[in-house]
Write a protein that holds these residues in place. Structure first.
Motif, PDB file in Angstrom:
ATOM      1  N   ALA A 152     -41.061  35.737 102.415  1.00 49.82           N
ATOM      2  CA  ALA A 152     -40.847  36.991 102.669  1.00 49.82           C
ATOM      3  C   ALA A 152     -39.058  38.087 102.391  1.00 49.82           C
ATOM      4  O   ALA A 152     -38.873  38.900 102.964  1.00 49.82           O
ATOM      5  CB  ALA A 152     -41.222  37.632 103.276  1.00 49.82           C
ATOM      6  N   LEU A 153     -38.338  36.916 103.098  1.00 47.94           N
ATOM      7  CA  LEU A 153     -36.933  37.221 103.347  1.00 47.94           C
ATOM      8  C   LEU A 153     -36.546  37.450 102.015  1.00 47.94           C
ATOM      9  O   LEU A 153     -35.274  38.367 102.613  1.00 47.94           O
ATOM     10  CB  LEU A 153     -36.330  35.567 103.954  1.00 47.94           C
ATOM     11  CG  LEU A 153     -34.886  35.681 103.873  1.00 47.94           C
ATOM     12  CD1 LEU A 153     -34.659  36.664 104.846  1.00 47.94           C
ATOM     13  CD2 LEU A 153     -33.997  33.915 104.805  1.00 47.94           C
ATOM     14  N   TYR A 159     -36.816  35.409 114.148  1.00 48.16           N
ATOM     15  CA  TYR A 159     -38.019  34.079 113.871  1.00 48.16           C
ATOM     16  C   TYR A 159     -38.756  34.517 114.969  1.00 48.16           C
ATOM     17  O   TYR A 159     -38.065  33.906 116.580  1.00 48.16           O
ATOM     18  CB  TYR A 159     -37.605  32.880 113.098  1.00 48.16           C
ATOM     19  CG  TYR A 159     -36.576  33.394 111.987  1.00 48.16           C
ATOM     20  CD1 TYR A 159     -36.923  33.673 110.411  1.00 48.16           C
ATOM     21  CD2 TYR A 159     -35.265  33.135 112.279  1.00 48.16           C
ATOM     22  CE1 TYR A 159     -36.063  33.733 109.521  1.00 48.16           C
ATOM     23  CE2 TYR A 159     -34.407  33.553 110.567  1.00 48.16           C
ATOM     24  CZ  TYR A 159     -35.301  33.749 110.147  1.00 48.16           C
ATOM     25  OH  TYR A 159     -34.398  34.061 108.369  1.00 48.16           O
ATOM     26  N   THR A 160     -39.756  33.719 114.690  1.00 48.09           N
ATOM     27  CA  THR A 160     -40.970  33.729 116.039  1.00 48.09           C
ATOM     28  C   THR A 160     -40.609  32.689 116.657  1.00 48.09           C
ATOM     29  O   THR A 160     -41.161  32.084 117.938  1.00 48.09           O
ATOM     30  CB  THR A 160     -42.871  33.116 115.487  1.00 48.09           C
ATOM     31  OG1 THR A 160     -42.432  32.767 114.534  1.00 48.09           O
ATOM     32  CG2 THR A 160     -42.683  35.357 115.117  1.00 48.09           C
ATOM     33  N   SER A 187     -37.269  29.897 106.490  1.00 43.30           N
ATOM     34  CA  SER A 187     -38.015  29.604 104.900  1.00 43.30           C
ATOM     35  C   SER A 187     -39.387  30.258 103.889  1.00 43.30           C
ATOM     36  O   SER A 187     -39.792  30.117 103.239  1.00 43.30           O
ATOM     37  CB  SER A 187     -38.790  27.971 104.843  1.00 43.30           C
ATOM     38  OG  SER A 187     -39.459  27.980 105.432  1.00 43.30           O
ATOM     39  N   ASP A 188     -39.731  30.764 105.084  1.00 42.45           N
ATOM     40  CA  ASP A 188     -40.387  31.985 104.623  1.00 42.45           C
ATOM     41  C   ASP A 188     -40.399  32.955 103.586  1.00 42.45           C
ATOM     42  O   ASP A 188     -39.264  33.500 102.830  1.00 42.45           O
ATOM     43  CB  ASP A 188     -40.936  32.941 105.545  1.00 42.45           C
ATOM     44  CG  ASP A 188     -42.179  34.304 106.044  1.00 42.45           C
ATOM     45  OD1 ASP A 188     -42.329  35.018 104.605  1.00 42.45           O
ATOM     46  OD2 ASP A 188     -42.971  33.536 106.175  1.00 42.45           O
ATOM     47  N   LEU A 248     -39.657  37.166 110.851  1.00 44.24           N
ATOM     48  CA  LEU A 248     -40.094  35.854 109.929  1.00 44.24           C
ATOM     49  C   LEU A 248     -40.994  34.685 110.796  1.00 44.24           C
ATOM     50  O   LEU A 248     -40.178  34.520 111.952  1.00 44.24           O
ATOM     51  CB  LEU A 248     -39.998  35.577 108.677  1.00 44.24           C
ATOM     52  CG  LEU A 248     -39.032  36.349 108.364  1.00 44.24           C
ATOM     53  CD1 LEU A 248     -37.706  36.121 106.497  1.00 44.24           C
ATOM     54  CD2 LEU A 248     -40.345  37.687 107.182  1.00 44.24           C
ATOM     55  N   PRO A 249     -42.071  33.869 110.588  1.00 41.66           N
ATOM     56  CA  PRO A 249     -42.028  32.611 110.758  1.00 41.66           C
ATOM     57  C   PRO A 249     -41.206  31.871 110.642  1.00 41.66           C
ATOM     58  O   PRO A 249     -40.589  31.369 112.146  1.00 41.66           O
ATOM     59  CB  PRO A 249     -43.314  31.916 110.330  1.00 41.66           C
ATOM     60  CG  PRO A 249     -44.059  33.691 109.383  1.00 41.66           C
ATOM     61  CD  PRO A 249     -42.771  34.535 108.875  1.00 41.66           C
ATOM     62  N   SER A 250     -40.601  32.151 109.393  1.00 39.89           N
ATOM     63  CA  SER A 250     -39.138  30.335 109.345  1.00 39.89           C
ATOM     64  C   SER A 250     -38.182  31.453 108.703  1.00 39.89           C
ATOM     65  O   SER A 250     -38.399  32.331 108.279  1.00 39.89           O
ATOM     66  CB  SER A 250     -39.549  29.301 109.448  1.00 39.89           C
ATOM     67  OG  SER A 250     -40.715  29.755 108.282  1.00 39.89           O
TER      68      SER A 250
END
Length: 138
Positions: free
Chosen positions: A123-124, A94-95, A120-121, A116-118
Motif C-alpha cells: 500500500a505504500l 509503521y505499526t 515493504s507493505d 502501515l504494517p511495514s
C-alpha cells in the motif's frame, strides 16, 4: 541540510516546484527544517519520522557514557517545526515502530497520515502516488 538544494537549484537548473523532500527516520527533522525555508517546495514526505533527535539522545539509557550536550551542537527538533509547517505533508508510520511518533499528532495541515504494517507493505506506493496527485501540480 540545504546543500542538496544549493546544488540542484543553480547548477542543475531544477525548479523548487519540481522537488519533493523526503525524510526517513531522524532525517525527517532535517527535511522539515529544509521545507520551512522559503523555497516553494510543493510537498514533503516523512517516512518513519523519529522524533526530536536531541531529546532521544539525552533520554537514551546509554547516553550517560558520552557527553551528549558537548557533542550535539544542534538539536534537530521535529515536533515544533512540524506543528507550524504548512507545506503539504505525507506522514508514514509503521505499526512495528520502536519509537512511536507522538510528535505527528500536532503536525499542521495539510497532511495525510498513514500507518502501515511495514515499509515493504504494497500500500505504500499507491499512498505516495495518491498524495502526490492531490498536492503536486503536474
Amino acid at each position: 541540510p540545504d546543500a542538496a538544494l544549493t546544488f540542484l537549484l543553480p547548477t542543475q537548473h531544477i525548479a523548487p516546484s519540481h522537488i519533493i523532500l523526503y525524510g526517513n527516520g531522524i532525517g525527517s527533522a532535517l527535511a522539515v527544517q529544509l521545507a520551512a525555508q522559503p523555497h516553494d517546495i510543493p510537498a514533503i514526505i516523512l517516512d518513519a519520522p523519529d522524533g526530536d533527535l536531541g531529546d532521544r539522545v539525552v533520554h537514551d539509557a546509554h547516553s550517560w557514557l558520552v557527553p551528549v550536550r558537548l557533542l550535539f551542537h544542534e538539536d534537530f527538533p521535529l515536533a515544533e517545526p512540524l506543528s507550524k509547517l504548512t507545506t503539504p505533508k505525507l506522514l508514514i508510520t509503521y505499526t512495528n515502530a520502536t519509537h512511536p511518533p507522538a510528535t505527528l499528532a500536532n503536525a499542521a495541515d495539510p497532511k495525510l497520515t498513514i500507518e502501515l504494517p511495514s515499509p515493504s507493505d504494497p500500500a505504500l506506493i499507491p499512498t505516495i502516488q495518491r498524495f502526490l496527485d492531490q498536492y503536486v501540480t503536474h
